[in-house]
Design a protein around this motif. Structure first.
Motif, PDB file in Angstrom:
ATOM      1  N   ALA A 102       0.833  -1.207   0.000  1.00  0.00           N
ATOM      2  CA  ALA A 102       0.000   0.000   0.000  1.00  0.00           C
ATOM      3  C   ALA A 102       0.869   1.259   0.000  1.00  0.00           C
ATOM      4  N   ILE A 103       1.906   1.278   0.835  1.00  0.00           N
ATOM      5  CA  ILE A 103       2.810   2.434   0.888  1.00  0.00           C
ATOM      6  C   ILE A 103       3.529   2.613  -0.446  1.00  0.00           C
ATOM      7  N   ALA A 104       4.002   1.490  -1.003  1.00  0.00           N
ATOM      8  CA  ALA A 104       4.762   1.550  -2.249  1.00  0.00           C
ATOM      9  C   ALA A 104       3.891   2.007  -3.417  1.00  0.00           C
ATOM     10  N   VAL A 105       2.638   1.545  -3.458  1.00  0.00           N
ATOM     11  CA  VAL A 105       1.730   1.971  -4.523  1.00  0.00           C
ATOM     12  C   VAL A 105       1.435   3.463  -4.397  1.00  0.00           C
ATOM     13  N   ALA A 106       1.261   3.950  -3.175  1.00  0.00           N
ATOM     14  CA  ALA A 106       1.052   5.392  -2.979  1.00  0.00           C
ATOM     15  C   ALA A 106       2.240   6.180  -3.523  1.00  0.00           C
ATOM     16  N   ASP A 107       3.455   5.714  -3.227  1.00  0.00           N
ATOM     17  CA  ASP A 107       4.659   6.382  -3.715  1.00  0.00           C
ATOM     18  C   ASP A 107       4.720   6.336  -5.245  1.00  0.00           C
ATOM     19  N   GLU A 108       4.411   5.162  -5.802  1.00  0.00           N
ATOM     20  CA  GLU A 108       4.488   4.986  -7.250  1.00  0.00           C
ATOM     21  C   GLU A 108       3.441   5.833  -7.971  1.00  0.00           C
ATOM     22  N   LEU A 109       2.239   5.931  -7.399  1.00  0.00           N
ATOM     23  CA  LEU A 109       1.209   6.779  -8.007  1.00  0.00           C
ATOM     24  C   LEU A 109       1.633   8.237  -8.012  1.00  0.00           C
ATOM     25  N   GLU A 110       2.292   8.652  -6.949  1.00  0.00           N
ATOM     26  CA  GLU A 110       2.788  10.030  -6.924  1.00  0.00           C
ATOM     27  C   GLU A 110       3.824  10.245  -8.028  1.00  0.00           C
ATOM     28  N   GLU A 111       4.682   9.243  -8.256  1.00  0.00           N
ATOM     29  CA  GLU A 111       5.666   9.337  -9.330  1.00  0.00           C
ATOM     30  C   GLU A 111       4.979   9.477 -10.689  1.00  0.00           C
ATOM     31  N   ARG A 112       3.912   8.690 -10.886  1.00  0.00           N
ATOM     32  CA  ARG A 112       3.255   8.647 -12.191  1.00  0.00           C
ATOM     33  C   ARG A 112       2.313   9.828 -12.420  1.00  0.00           C
ATOM     34  N   LEU A 113       1.627  10.263 -11.360  1.00  0.00           N
ATOM     35  CA  LEU A 113       0.577  11.270 -11.509  1.00  0.00           C
ATOM     36  C   LEU A 113       0.957  12.634 -10.950  1.00  0.00           C
TER      37      LEU A 113
END
Length: 241
Positions: free
Chosen positions: A56-67
């Protein structure tokens, strides 16, 4: 910024982040911390869903990178043996000392959902991240469409079974999904053991004050193999984005 803690932020065993996009990530079963002075529960499932907190933490970080913007996040740091955040209160804990942490978790989810409804009235998606051991892929849990009723009404079954939907994207990236895409919604039905628990039923769009909600049940290798987990986070984030 953290929000919605009923205890002081340094006391409540939850992580919360206020988002900038209409996506809410929740992770009720990945925590490792036993609540102090609370004996382990003796009824129901008490094992944690390994690595779901980290995903969950990693997906939040990755979404910030992408969006360029972060989603809302509510993740339990308390262990499922102390309290089960994906159960109704009467089934979630046996010791009153666990109650404030359980309530802080759900107050945070409710506040996130309410903010998303206010800021993005026509949008909003809650993804509840879990682990399962019976399928090496991701199982969809929506009570066969009920907890994401608004999404189905707005876009149609394609939201779930079409190539441009979340699960269509995952499938195209090589992640096995169940129920499979490209077939009518309900054929086959979601596995009754994994088709959506307390969180998606409580905050999903079948409720007037809810948003579309999907339970993501992630298979064991995708969570426990380090390389597979990195790939999963990238694929899941791409599909969500």
């Amino acid at each position: 910024a953290p929000f919605a803690a009923s205890l002081r932020a340094d006391e409540a065993l939850i992580d919360t982040e206020r988002g900038e996009i209409p996506i809410v990530l929740t992770a009720p079963h990945g925590g490792k911390v036993r609540i102090e002075d609370v004996p382990d529960r003796t009824e129901g499932v008490t094992q944690r869903d390994v690595a779901t907190y980290e995903i969950a933490i990693a997906v939040a970080d990755e979404l910030e990178e992408r969006l360029g913007k972060r989603p809302y996040l509510v993740a339990a740091r308390f262990h499922r043996a102390s309290a089960d955040a994906n159960r109704a209160p009467e089934d979630a804990y046996a010791d009153e000392d666990a109650k404030p942490h359980y309530e802080a978790y759900h107050r945070a989810v409710r506040e996130a959902v309410a903010e998303v409804r206010k800021r993005w009235p026509e949008d909003g998606l809650l993804l509840d991240i879990h682990g399962q051991g019976s399928f090496e892929g991701i199982h969809r849990g929506t009570k066969n469409g009920r907890t994401a009723r608004r999404l189905v009404k707005r876009i149609g079954e394609e939201a779930f079974v079409g190539p441009e939907g979340l699960f269509g994207r995952l499938s195209a990236l090589g992640v096995p999904v169940f129920p499979p895409v490209g077939r009518p919604l309900g054929d086959p039905k979601e596995d009754s053991r994994l088709n959506g628990g307390f969180t998606v039923q409580t905050y999903g769009s079948e409720n007037e004050d809810g948003i579309d909600a999907i339970q993501l049940e992630i298979g064991p290798k995708l969570r426990t193999d380090a390389t597979a987990r990195v790939e999963l986070v990238a694929d899941l984030s791409e599909a969500i984005a």
